[in-house]
Design a protein around this motif. Structure first.
Motif, mmCIF file in Angstrom:
data_model
loop_
_atom_site.group_PDB
_atom_site.id
_atom_site.type_symbol
_atom_site.label_atom_id
_atom_site.label_comp_id
_atom_site.label_asym_id
_atom_site.label_seq_id
_atom_site.Cartn_x
_atom_site.Cartn_y
_atom_site.Cartn_z
ATOM 1 N N ASN B 534 0.867 -1.182 0.000
ATOM 2 C CA ASN B 534 0.000 0.000 0.000
ATOM 3 C C ASN B 534 0.903 1.232 0.000
ATOM 4 O O ASN B 534 2.127 1.124 -0.036
ATOM 5 N N ALA B 535 0.308 2.417 0.038
ATOM 6 C CA ALA B 535 1.082 3.650 -0.088
ATOM 7 C C ALA B 535 2.205 3.716 0.946
ATOM 8 O O ALA B 535 3.363 4.010 0.608
ATOM 9 N N THR B 536 1.900 3.430 2.183
ATOM 10 C CA THR B 536 2.904 3.546 3.248
ATOM 11 C C THR B 536 4.074 2.616 2.998
ATOM 12 O O THR B 536 5.238 3.005 3.086
ATOM 13 N N ARG B 537 3.756 1.364 2.686
ATOM 14 C CA ARG B 537 4.826 0.395 2.462
ATOM 15 C C ARG B 537 5.659 0.756 1.240
ATOM 16 O O ARG B 537 6.864 0.547 1.206
ATOM 17 N N LEU B 538 4.969 1.310 0.223
ATOM 18 C CA LEU B 538 5.676 1.687 -0.998
ATOM 19 C C LEU B 538 6.714 2.764 -0.710
ATOM 20 O O LEU B 538 7.857 2.683 -1.151
ATOM 21 N N ILE B 539 6.286 3.785 0.075
ATOM 22 C CA ILE B 539 7.208 4.883 0.379
ATOM 23 C C ILE B 539 8.382 4.355 1.198
ATOM 24 O O ILE B 539 9.546 4.648 0.910
ATOM 25 N N ALA B 540 8.052 3.512 2.175
ATOM 26 C CA ALA B 540 9.109 2.950 3.018
ATOM 27 C C ALA B 540 10.092 2.149 2.171
ATOM 28 O O ALA B 540 11.311 2.258 2.329
ATOM 29 N N SER B 542 10.825 2.476 -1.058
ATOM 30 C CA SER B 542 11.666 3.341 -1.884
ATOM 31 C C SER B 542 12.750 3.996 -1.043
ATOM 32 O O SER B 542 13.906 4.090 -1.456
ATOM 33 N N GLN B 543 12.368 4.442 0.148
ATOM 34 C CA GLN B 543 13.358 5.127 0.993
ATOM 35 C C GLN B 543 14.483 4.186 1.389
ATOM 36 O O GLN B 543 15.658 4.537 1.304
ATOM 37 N N THR B 544 14.119 2.986 1.803
ATOM 38 C CA THR B 544 15.150 2.026 2.202
ATOM 39 C C THR B 544 16.085 1.733 1.041
ATOM 40 O O THR B 544 17.309 1.743 1.176
ATOM 41 N N LEU B 545 15.479 1.482 -0.121
ATOM 42 C CA LEU B 545 16.295 1.129 -1.287
ATOM 43 C C LEU B 545 17.214 2.296 -1.653
ATOM 44 O O LEU B 545 18.398 2.098 -1.949
ATOM 45 N N GLU B 546 16.674 3.500 -1.592
ATOM 46 C CA GLU B 546 17.473 4.670 -1.959
ATOM 47 C C GLU B 546 18.690 4.789 -1.048
ATOM 48 O O GLU B 546 19.803 5.012 -1.510
ATOM 49 N N GLN B 547 18.456 4.577 0.257
ATOM 50 C CA GLN B 547 19.579 4.662 1.196
ATOM 51 C C GLN B 547 20.649 3.634 0.884
ATOM 52 O O GLN B 547 21.841 3.924 0.867
ATOM 53 N N TYR B 682 6.365 16.998 -14.549
ATOM 54 C CA TYR B 682 6.867 16.152 -13.471
ATOM 55 C C TYR B 682 6.299 16.626 -12.138
ATOM 56 O O TYR B 682 6.165 17.828 -11.915
ATOM 57 N N LEU B 683 5.972 15.686 -11.297
ATOM 58 C CA LEU B 683 5.596 16.003 -9.924
ATOM 59 C C LEU B 683 6.611 15.331 -9.007
ATOM 60 O O LEU B 683 7.239 14.339 -9.388
ATOM 61 N N ASP B 684 6.749 15.895 -7.816
ATOM 62 C CA ASP B 684 7.671 15.305 -6.848
ATOM 63 C C ASP B 684 6.944 14.205 -6.088
ATOM 64 O O ASP B 684 5.916 14.459 -5.448
ATOM 65 N N ARG B 685 7.473 12.984 -6.164
ATOM 66 C CA ARG B 685 6.730 11.888 -5.534
ATOM 67 C C ARG B 685 6.712 12.007 -4.022
ATOM 68 O O ARG B 685 5.816 11.458 -3.370
ATOM 69 N N ASP B 686 7.686 12.699 -3.460
ATOM 70 C CA ASP B 686 7.682 12.837 -2.006
ATOM 71 C C ASP B 686 6.699 13.913 -1.549
ATOM 72 O O ASP B 686 6.135 13.833 -0.464
ATOM 73 N N GLN B 687 6.504 14.931 -2.404
ATOM 74 C CA GLN B 687 5.597 16.011 -2.010
ATOM 75 C C GLN B 687 4.146 15.655 -2.236
ATOM 76 O O GLN B 687 3.264 16.117 -1.518
ATOM 77 N N SER B 688 3.868 14.917 -3.299
ATOM 78 C CA SER B 688 2.461 14.647 -3.609
ATOM 79 C C SER B 688 2.227 13.159 -3.689
ATOM 80 O O SER B 688 1.876 12.641 -4.748
ATOM 81 N N PRO B 689 2.457 12.458 -2.574
ATOM 82 C CA PRO B 689 2.336 10.999 -2.649
ATOM 83 C C PRO B 689 0.928 10.560 -3.020
ATOM 84 O O PRO B 689 0.750 9.594 -3.751
ATOM 85 N N LEU B 725 15.646 -6.677 -0.703
ATOM 86 C CA LEU B 725 14.453 -6.138 -0.052
ATOM 87 C C LEU B 725 13.192 -6.901 -0.431
ATOM 88 O O LEU B 725 12.253 -7.008 0.351
ATOM 89 N N GLU B 726 13.146 -7.380 -1.657
ATOM 90 C CA GLU B 726 11.922 -8.029 -2.149
ATOM 91 C C GLU B 726 12.353 -9.201 -3.040
ATOM 92 O O GLU B 726 12.477 -9.053 -4.263
ATOM 93 N N PRO B 727 12.580 -10.361 -2.427
ATOM 94 C CA PRO B 727 13.234 -11.457 -3.161
ATOM 95 C C PRO B 727 12.449 -11.966 -4.366
ATOM 96 O O PRO B 727 13.040 -12.408 -5.329
#
Lengths: 109, 876
Positions: B534-540, B542-547, B682-689, B725-727
């Motif tokens: 869901n939205a929350t898990r998706l954001i989490a 992306s953030q983990t992967l980015e780090q 383009y929209l910012d995915r962090d600003q307009s989730p 992260l997602e085998p």
């Protein structure tokens, strides 16, 4: 197949068909019969007899089948078919006119 | 074939029978001899003496039992086979040329058959149409659920209609051995409509198609085999898909294919919520198909549908009304779409190659006939009829054709493998090689036809008595046939070379098109997360992967988005839905579609996407909170704010609020290389989730990393990081350069194919020319001897030969250029920024051809120059 110009050459066919009209017979028997009845005047060569028999068979004037003769030999006997009988009649009447015609031509000279 | 066997079989049976009859005759006569008192051996000898020649009798009697034509044909065939074996070098050359021509043709036919000829595998396929509306958003016919339901039964042109949900949906098998599957959703009437019956189990019941009904599924044949080992007891099995129980009710037949031609694993009832369709915002889009009543044409159906559309549009925004039309297309047109013209060109081109190959073989046969004239004349003199000789020649050609065709079939399988590896199924419409009966029949027809084509010329040319006269061994008319064949081959190869040149130029032009992004040192990955995100898990996620990605030394920047530019399956909205507050809305139609991407702030830096005005997204956008930021592409900025400064302006998206334009980015070639650059924003995915994560692409994740590290290392490392992260998720990792290369795939495919054709035809033409020149030199040996004896220099003799070759080449080139100017028009649909009568291409092509022509003449001319006048004059 039966063209009138064949008539002169068709003498062998006529003899074969006539022989078979009496009774079904094998090639050897046909040859013997012709020789005997013509009192030795006509002798049929095997080289002409068998091709003629197979041609008549292809044209469905005779039917061939294998039988066992009385002395235990296999022989291919030929039997006149319906259309063979018709052909025989035609050939006979044809032969009459041909032989008359030939006789007249021979006498003319 | 059967008849031939029967005749062969009969032949031996007939022989045996006649032989037995003769034996029986001999036995009877011998019996007679015994009765007359001869001994057994004497009787047999006598019988045999009396008898004629048994072999002759057998031969004479046998003929009445055989089909004379076939008998003759068999004899001809044996004769032809002997001829071919006697001259293996010649036979192998001819077979090689034929196999090449037939193989290439068969391979191309297999590829284009589906697009051009093969009827769709459905009941009454010729009456099945795709119907619906077309709009700038979607040029392939579709309908909104409301229209579909409301129009159903009101259209006299249609006998029946059915529908399915557009697009492939991912679904996850959530049980032991989880797997990502492709699922399709169809109406319960769908399978009966297409005349398809499950191989085991049953079709969906109508009740199962109601919304909220318990879920049931049909398996594709392939999925059934691979996952369930093709066992019948899957029927009734409960499986877990996207964490909901689904009951399997049947398995589809192996040959079933979706009208979309997309592979799929599972078919669901689409469970359309009919009540919800009345609200336009909840409406579903559907792909809709209909079966025309007999006698109705698609055009008549369009006329019948138009009033319904106009009535429905009465309440729609003006913008929509102007750009929406009714479309009704036969299923084949709908499936093959824009691939048809190119497919025709490919097929005709490859058949031209085959024709040239046949000409080449014909000239080889003519050359051989010349050398065999003595033999043929002898056979004729000994009583072979002319028709018999012609039959021999034709039989030989047909035999060559059939053998060449057989080899060609084998070759075409190999060629198809190559074609499939260079081109994805989007071009070929073909995922696997199915060498069908149709292909086989095509190849067989081709073999026989080509056998006739190249066989007829030599067969027509019969030897005549004059050929015994050696000085007139080749009359002028015979030589001129060969001349003409060679000139035609040269002309044909020029056309092919020109076509290949045009394709290569197109490819070159395309590859030099600026894409708007810098592809070097960029590795990308895209994948779709499962429905559990869901939205929350998706954001989490992306953030983990980015780090994780950022922590790798050597990685200079990391970008996240929903798709990878250029192109990608982007979300888009109609232009008129973009409003500038305080200005009149755009009302001249829909205004085309504007794709947009939800991206991370480093997106522009990572792709080296220039920002001529303003800046990229940054943290300061987040702090303002009031209005989220937006970045426009240059062409969109030009459209929205012509002649104005865009940064600082505000734009309202009809249903998602107002945005602040903070920057303008360079255009990216989103519409493929060939089309014009789309406007985009383009929209910012962090600003307009809440916006970014809406819709069908929300679970699509695109990652790009810029790094100077080795590409192979980056690719496997990136894959490993994602799988950490997602085998279970399948990840598509590719360097950006590889991705871009795929953009020009159709053009590359065409360029490869035409280059191949050109190479084949050039090779054939050059070898034909070589053979002809060598033959001419051989024929003129004495003339050359005389010339040399009279003082001609070797160089002069060589020049003489080269000149004669050049004459043929120039004649062929002139013919080729004239035809190329006419024919190349057909290629226009396959070209990009290249005129079909490109003078440069034609000039280069002609130059290549002339060089090859001279090269072909080189060896014979040197041989001629080395002629010893004494030997030449003394021969004969």
């Amino acid at each position: 197949m039966a063209r009138s110009s064949d008539t002169l050459l068709g003498a062998l066919d006529l003899l074969i068909l006539k022989t078979l009209a009496r009774a079904p017979n094998h090639g050897f028997g046909i040859a013997q019969h012709i020789q005997t009845v013509s009192e030795g005047l006509l002798r049929v060569e095997e080289g002409s007899l068998y091709p003629a028999l197979h041609r008549l068979e292809r044209d469905k004037f005779v039917k061939a089948s294998w039988i066992q003769t009385e002395n235990g030999r296999r022989a291919r006997i030929y039997k006149l078919t319906g259309s063979g009988r018709q052909r025989l009649e035609e050939a006979e009447s044809n032969w009459d006119s041909v032989s008359k015609g030939v006789t007249r031509v021979l006498r003319f000279v | 074939m059967k008849r031939v066997w029967r005749t062969l079989f009969r032949r031996s049976r007939v022989n045996a029978e006649i032989a037995e009859e003769i034996q029986s005759h001999l036995a009877m006569r011998a019996h007679l001899g015994r009765q007359a008192g001869l001994s057994a051996s004497e009787a047999q000898a006598w019988a045999r003496r009396q008898f004629g020649n048994p072999a002759l009798i057998l031969e004479d009697a046998r003929q009445f039992h055989l089909v004379p034509f076939l008998e003759g044909a068999l004899q001809d065939l044996r004769h032809a086979a002997r001829q071919l074996i006697r001259n293996p070098a010649f036979s192998i050359t001819v077979l090689f040329i034929l196999a090449l021509g037939i193989g290439a043709s068969t391979a191309v036919f297999t590829v284009v058959d589906g697009v051009l000829f093969r009827p769709a595998p459905y009941a009454d396929a010729d009456r099945i149409v795709a119907y619906g509306i077309t709009a700038p958003i979607e040029t392939r016919e579709f309908l909104f659920g409301f229209d579909y339901l409301y129009w159903r039964g009101k259209i006299p042109a249609f006998e029946a209609v059915t529908s399915m949900l557009p697009g492939d949906q991912d679904c996850d098998l959530t049980e032991t051995n989880p797997a990502r599957l492709t699922c399709a959703y169809v109406e319960s009437s769908y399978l009966p409509f297409f005349g398809v019956r499950p191989v085991i189990g049953r079709n969906f019941a109508r009740d199962e198609d109601r919304s909220q009904a318990p879920r049931v599924a049909l398996l594709s044949y392939n999925f059934w085999r691979t996952r369930y080992g093709g066992k019948a007891r899957v029927i009734g099995l409960l499986i877990s898909l996207d964490d909901t129980p689904v009951r399997i009710v049947g398995v589809l037949p192996k040959e079933f294919e979706m009208p979309t031609l997309r592979p799929f694993d599972i078919l669901f009832p689409q469970q359309l919520n009919e009540a919800a369709q009345v609200f336009p915002n909840n409406g579903t889009t559907l792909r809709t198909f209909a079966r025309l009543r007999p006698g109705w044409t698609p055009a008549q159906a369009v006329a019948a549908l138009d009033p319904l559309l106009q009535r429905d549009l009465a309440g729609a925004p003006m913008a929509y009304r102007k750009e929406i039309h009714i479309g009704v297309r036969t299923i084949r047109d709908w499936q093959s779409g824009d691939r048809r013209p190119a497919s025709w060109v490919l097929l005709l081109a490859v058949l031209a190659v085959l024709l040239l190959a046949c000409m080449n073989v014909a000239s080889l046969l003519l050359a051989r006939a010349t050398s065999r004239q003595g033999e043929l004349a002898m056979r004729q003199a000994l009583g072979a009829s002319r028709s018999r000789l012609a039959r021999h020649a034709i039989t030989e050609s047909l035999l060559l054709g059939i053998m060449g065709g057989t080899l060609g079939c084998a070759l075409s399988l190999f060629l198809l493998k190559i074609l499939l590896s260079t081109a994805p199924n989007t071009i070929l419409g073909l995922t696997e090689i199915h060498f069908s009966m149709r292909t086989f029949i095509f190849a067989a027809l081709l073999s026989l036809t080509s056998g006739l084509v190249f066989g007829v010329l030599p067969a027509l040319r019969q030897p005549t008595v004059e050929i015994f006269n050696r000085w007139r061994a080749t009359s002028r008319s015979k030589a001129s046939i060969r001349d003409a064949l060679v000139i035609l081959q040269i002309g044909g190869s020029l056309i092919m070379l020109t076509a290949a040149g045009l394709m290569l130029r197109t490819l070159w032009k395309l590859e030099s098109v600026p894409l708007g992004v810098d592809a070097e040192h960029l590795v990308t990955a895209q994948f779709t997360l499962g429905s559990a995100y869901n939205a929350t898990r998706l954001i989490a996620f992306s953030q983990t992967l980015e780090q994780r990605l950022r922590s790798q030394p050597g990685v200079s920047s990391v970008a996240f988005g929903d798709t990878i530019p250029p192109g990608g399956p982007t979300r888009s909205i109609p232009f008129f839905a973009l409003r500038v507050p305080g200005r009149a809305p755009f009302e001249q139609g829909v205004g085309g579609m504007v794709p947009w991407r939800a991206v991370s702030s480093d997106y522009f830096r990572t792709f080296h996407l220039r920002l001529p005005q303003g800046r990229a997204f940054d943290a300061s956008d987040l702090s303002t909170h009031s209005t989220p930021a937006m970045i426009l592409s240059q062409s969109l900025a030009g459209k929205l704010f012509p002649g104005e400064h865009s940064v600082g302006q505000r734009v309202t998206l009809s249903d998602s609020g107002t945005f602040n334009v903070v920057g303008v980015a360079a255009d990216v070639r989103n519409n493929g290389l060939v089309g014009a650059a789309y406007p985009e924003f383009y929209l910012d995915r962090d600003q307009s989730p809440e916006i970014s994560l809406r819709g069908i692409t929300s679970r699509h994740v695109a990652v790009a990393i810029r790094s100077d590290l080795r590409t192979q290392f980056l690719e496997s490392w990136l894959r490993d990081e994602i799988h950490a992260l997602e085998p279970s998720v399948p990840v598509d990792v590719m360097s950006m350069q590889d991705r871009i290369r795929d953009f020009a795939l159709p053009q590359r495919f065409h360029a490869i194919l035409f280059s191949l054709f050109a190479a084949i035809t050039l090779l054939l033409a050059v070898s034909g020319l070589y053979g002809l020149v060598r033959f001419l030199v051989a024929r003129r040996t004495q003339e050359i001897g005389v010339r040399m004896a009279l003082g001609a220099s070797p160089a002069g003799i060589a020049a003489l030969v080269v000149r004669s070759a050049l004459r043929f080449t120039l004649a062929g080139a002139a013919l080729g250029i004239a035809s190329a100017l006419v024919v190349s028009r057909w290629l226009e649909s396959m070209l990009y920024q290249t005129p079909s009568r490109d003078p440069l291409t034609i000039a280069i092509t002609a130059a290549i051809l002339v060089c090859c022509g001279i090269a072909a003449a080189l060896a014979p001319s040197l041989a001629a120059a080395r002629t010893d006048p004494m030997t030449a004059l003394r021969s004969d």
